[in-house]
Design an enzyme around this catalytic site. Structure first.
Site, mmCIF file in Angstrom:
data_model
loop_
_atom_site.group_PDB
_atom_site.id
_atom_site.type_symbol
_atom_site.label_atom_id
_atom_site.label_comp_id
_atom_site.label_asym_id
_atom_site.label_seq_id
_atom_site.Cartn_x
_atom_site.Cartn_y
_atom_site.Cartn_z
ATOM 1 N N ASP A 1 0.887 -1.166 0.000
ATOM 2 C CA ASP A 1 0.000 0.000 0.000
ATOM 3 C C ASP A 1 0.922 1.211 0.000
ATOM 4 O OD1 ASP A 1 -2.241 1.618 0.166
ATOM 5 O OD2 ASP A 1 -2.231 1.600 2.345
ATOM 6 N N GLU B 1 -1.150 -1.152 -4.985
ATOM 7 C CA GLU B 1 -2.404 -0.440 -5.234
ATOM 8 C C GLU B 1 -2.226 0.503 -6.415
ATOM 9 O OE1 GLU B 1 -4.859 0.895 -1.897
ATOM 10 O OE2 GLU B 1 -5.154 2.755 -2.994
ATOM 11 N N ASP C 1 -2.745 0.904 7.146
ATOM 12 C CA ASP C 1 -1.885 0.681 5.981
ATOM 13 C C ASP C 1 -1.447 -0.776 5.895
ATOM 14 O OD1 ASP C 1 -1.242 3.720 5.217
ATOM 15 O OD2 ASP C 1 -1.208 3.477 7.382
#
Lengths: 184, 184
Positions: B7, B68, B141
């Site tokens: 992430d 991501e 996260d």
């Protein structure tokens, strides 16, 4: 002092290397545009950029690296690639202990032409005069990278000695600046 | 197959590593949030991120890396840092020949909870159930990085065998998915 300027981009990344001398004149050392294949996947493109940039840094051993400061507000379509290309330049510099300076486009224009509102042609013209380049030979990304390096060389401000004390290189710069302002 | 999810972020970069087994169950291998010091200059922060990510990749040897997919339209304030952090992950993966997959946030949510509109709590809850984690222990996260890795493990689609043929892990997943949908 040797300075490497980077105009970051994923499709075309300009790299301009100059030497800045004690009299503030500048000399072209190398200039190139690194291109990556649009058909490759993003990680492979960034890796290709990283490898070519590393080769240039290791060959020319710049004392400083100047990178264009990217703003997320501008050019949304290309900002991601620009940010990612600049990240590659940052890591290559930091891993070698080379200081990095960021310059905004208007800072570069003001430094090279005397006005932050100069257009691409004016900047290219000044870069060509300062580095004594043959006309019309450089890609815009190459010119911008050289302008960044020149801006960085002069980041302490323009030459401030009295006109009588100007070196030939300084006189050339003053004259080129005057010409650029007349055109603008 | 071992999968490392990223992430991407400059201030906090979540890294979640899982093993995906033949029955499509998933096992936690490692999870961490790499943080970089806001007081450092950007090149040093990216270098710090690069070094810590490289250590994790070399220690855990993932077969794939899932990152991501960042859109420039969203979160203008942080998009530059996110793009730059993802560039670091891409180069680390590509330089080791590890394939990278990008997943959108809604793809991740849909894969893990069954709905692309799931909120953070639902995603965290499902990740916790699937990986059998103690409740409330993970930073967001970290959860997102694990969700990315799970999404990547299941990217071929959900389990399609008939209910009677479900393994215990698949049953756990189905049940967790049902629970998440009820809450939503």
């Amino acid at each position: 002092m040797r300075i490497l300027g980077v105009d970051p981009g994923l499709t075309r990344c300009g790299v301009g290397i100059i030497d800045s001398l004690a009299d503030r004149s500048v000399r072209l050392v190398n200039v190139t545009v690194i291109t990556t294949d649009k058909d490759l996947e993003l990680p492979m493109r960034l890796l290709q950029l990283q490898k070519e940039l590393a080769l240039l840094i290791d060959e020319f051993q710049p004392a400083r690296i100047a990178v264009e400061r990217v703003f997320a507000q501008h050019n949304l379509r290309t900002v991601m690639g620009t940010a990612q290309a600049s990240a590659v330049a940052f890591v290559e510099a930091a891993s070698r202990g080379i200081p990095v300076d960021l310059h905004t486009p208007s800072e570069v224009k003001a430094s090279v032409t005397g006005t932050g509102r100069a257009n691409k042609v004016q900047v290219a013209s000044m870069v060509g005069r300062l580095l004594i380049l043959p006309e019309g030979k450089l890609l815009p990304d190459a010119t911008d990278a050289l302008a960044l390096a020149i801006c960085n060389a002069w980041r302490g401000g323009p030459v401030t000695t009295s006109p009588g004390a100007l070196t030939p290189a300084q006189q050339r710069w003053r004259e080129a600046e005057r010409q650029a302002k007349k055109r603008g």
